[in-house]
Write a protein that holds these residues in place. Structure first.
Motif, short mmCIF file in Angstrom:
data_model
loop_
_atom_site.label_atom_id
_atom_site.label_comp_id
_atom_site.label_asym_id
_atom_site.label_seq_id
_atom_site.Cartn_x
_atom_site.Cartn_y
_atom_site.Cartn_z
N ARG A 93 -0.57 -3.51 5.51
CA ARG A 93 0.20 -2.73 4.55
C ARG A 93 0.56 -3.45 3.26
O ARG A 93 0.75 -2.81 2.24
N ASN A 102 -4.67 -1.05 -3.21
CA ASN A 102 -5.89 -0.73 -2.49
C ASN A 102 -6.23 -1.78 -1.43
O ASN A 102 -7.19 -1.64 -0.70
N LYS A 136 0.83 -1.20 0.00
CA LYS A 136 0.00 0.00 0.00
C LYS A 136 0.87 1.26 0.00
O LYS A 136 0.37 2.34 -0.30
#
Length: 132
Positions: free
Chosen positions: A96, A47, A30
């Protein structure tokens, strides 16, 4: 639903520092950047991370089902297929990133192990377009 097809779509972008040279893992993050040392990272600005995957997909992964990632590169119509397996030891908790590994090592980022490809195995034409 082990044995069935579960589709989850993850969108991410390339970055000029993508090298995709790591021989045992590939990662999608991310984060909006990758340093030159991040040689397993193949995409940024994702995303979704491991924790964001659909619950049905998470259950299938943890059950040990086969996992197939179909990486498509638009607008170039390039496709890479990466296959691995899930495992009960996968926690899918990372907020993440997602990681696919050739080894059986697991951590909260790992969504598949014993994969047939790592970052270094991706077609170099595909990787070159990721840099743009």
């Amino acid at each position: 639903m082990p044995g069935g097809i579960i589709v989850d779509v993850l969108q991410a972008q390339g970055h000029p520092n993508i090298k995709a040279l790591h021989r045992t893992t590939l990662e999608i993050t991310k984060d909006d950047y990758v340093t030159p040392r991040g040689d397993c990272i193949i995409a940024v600005k994702a995303n979704k991370a491991a924790a964001d995957l659909q619950d049905e997909l998470k259950r299938a992964i943890i059950s040990g089902s086969y996992v197939t990632l179909i990486l498509t590169l638009h607008p170039y119509n390039l496709v890479e297929v990466v296959q691995g397996v899930g495992a009960p030891t996968l926690t899918l908790e990372d907020l993440r990133s997602i990681v696919v590994r050739k080894s059986s090592f697991t951590d909260p980022r790992t969504i598949a192990i014993r994969s047939n490809k790592a970052a270094a195995d991706l077609d170099r034409n595909f990787v070159n377009h990721l840099k743009n």
